[in-house]
Design a protein around this motif. Structure first.
Motif: not given
Length: 448
Positions: A292, A296, A330
């Protein structure tokens, strides 16, 4: 033994160290609360007036004795009152209940034969005493933590060699354990002290500890500007490639915070080493906690043209396409955003077309995760099919794209997304006869 000292005026003017003793001895029940809603706790011979509302808001305790909780608001009571049924509530809450026209007890639903509310002074004193002791203890600990953080910073300013590493390690532990320590380090100029340790000659041991502290602090624009010096960013990139998994994650998070600044310059992250290091984190199947943060950061840097071109050159496209099935929602959204951004470059579109898994992995995601993911996926498929219409459209329809696009068109999603889906469906239909294409649109195995 806990001691209770009643005041001469009948108010509560003492320090009870044990709540059970206080309840057992009945000392709290016989004392009236102050009219201003405050008590006095004696700590180290110094009187401090404590406000209950302030204590409750600052303590944020995960567990509070159930007897202190108002059955209506499920919040600690500040002004408890008792009804004729024997049930106790926060005064403001029960008065609102009556104002709504209710004539019953909210807990028992008994009809009230008397609507008078009686202040529960005993419970009031218990609540005040319990919260005041917790508050005083919290303040004492905070002062100790602040003092320790200041002391370590003083040591760090003078330390060298192993002593510097030890001081950084200790400061990291304090900062990660206490929110007040983070504020103290910032207020005492600790950000400048720690940032100054990052240089081309800094060892990775010192660098990893320093970055672990910085990533946990609130950094203002000046602090971030100081960290944006090329030599410091270069050190972070080196450690992202060669450090421990914790260090890699911290570097990715800190660089991301710098990238988000308006004054950030794209050339700082136009680095082959940075992109390779991030892709290693994304592909690491054993330690998924780095995925993640890496995606990002990739999402943030992919808005810069020079970085996009470099991402294509380091082979990011097929690598991202291949990990799509393994990502959480996500991370999947970030990965699709990056791939969609790479479609802005001709090299990126060619790389997506040449990747054997682009079409099957992307089609599979339509209407599966979120509208955003579907939007990115359709945009990617449009770019690829537009580039090589016959080759890619045929493959896309074979793996179920037509049926999925019909689902999107019939759904309640954004009209612009429906329009793009209709255009893509029309593009795909050009290479099939009407009968053949209609058969491809049937929802059979494609719905799976």
């Amino acid at each position: 033994m806990p001691m209770f000292h009643p005041s001469k005026n009948g108010g509560f003017d003492g320090h009870i160290l044990d709540l059970h003793t206080a309840v057992k001895d009945g000392v709290l029940g016989g004392c009236g609360g102050g009219g201003d809603g405050k008590i006095v706790v004696v700590v180290a011979d110094e009187k401090k007036r404590l406000d209950l509302k302030k204590m409750i808001s600052e303590l944020e305790l995960p567990e509070v004795p159930s007897v202190f909780i108002c059955p209506i608001s499920l919040e600690p009571m500040q002004d408890p009152v008792t009804l004729c049924t024997g049930q106790t509530y926060e005064r403001s809450n029960i008065l609102k209940w009556f104002k709504l026209g209710h004539c019953t007890c909210p807990t028992t639903m008994q009809e009230l034969w008397d609507d008078l509310v009686t202040p529960n002074k005993t419970l009031h004193q218990l609540i005040y005493t319990w919260f005041s002791q917790k508050y005083v203890l919290m303040k004492k600990r905070s002062e100790d933590v602040q003092g320790r953080a200041i002391e370590i910073l003083g040591t760090l300013r003078k330390a060298k060699g192993k002593a510097k590493v030890h001081a950084l390690s200790e400061l990291k532990q304090v900062v990660m354990a206490h929110a007040i320590a983070k504020k103290t380090v910032v207020d005492e100029g600790g950000v400048f002290v720690i940032s100054s340790l990052l240089s081309p000659f800094t060892s990775h041991v010192v660098g990893s500890e320093a970055i672990a502290i910085l990533v946990n602090l609130e950094l203002d624009s000046d602090s971030k500007a100081g960290l944006m010096q090329p030599a410091r960013v270069s050190l972070m990139v080196d450690m992202l490639s060669d450090g421990s998994i914790e260090t890699k994650i911290n570097c990715a998070r800190l660089i991301w915070r710098l990238v988000e600044e308006k004054s950030f310059r794209a050339e700082l992250v136009s680095s082959h080493s940075l992109l390779v290091g991030l892709m290693r984190l994304v592909k690491d199947r054993r330690r998924r906690n780095g995925v993640s943060p890496a995606l990002t950061l990739l999402k943030s840097v992919s808005v810069h043209k020079q970085v996009r071109n470099l991402m294509v050159k380091v082979g990011a496209v097929p690598q991202l396409v291949d990990v799509l099935p393994c990502l959480d929602p996500e991370s999947l959204e970030s990965a699709l955003f990056v791939l969609d951004s790479l479609c802005l470059e001709s090299e990126g579109r060619i790389a997506l077309k040449d990747s054997v898994n682009t079409i099957p992995n992307t089609v599979r995601l339509l209407m599966r995760v979120s509208e955003k993911c579907t939007n990115y996926a359709i945009s990617i498929l449009w770019s690829v099919c537009k580039l090589a219409s016959e080759e890619c459209s045929s493959l896309a329809v074979e793996v179920g794209l037509a049926a999925k696009l019909l689902l999107v068109i019939q759904s309640g999603c954004d009209p612009a997304l429906k329009q793009r889906s209709a255009e893509l469906l029309k593009l795909c239909s050009l290479h099939f006869s009407d009968t053949m294409f209609i058969s491809k649109c049937k929802l059979t195995r494609t719905i799976q």
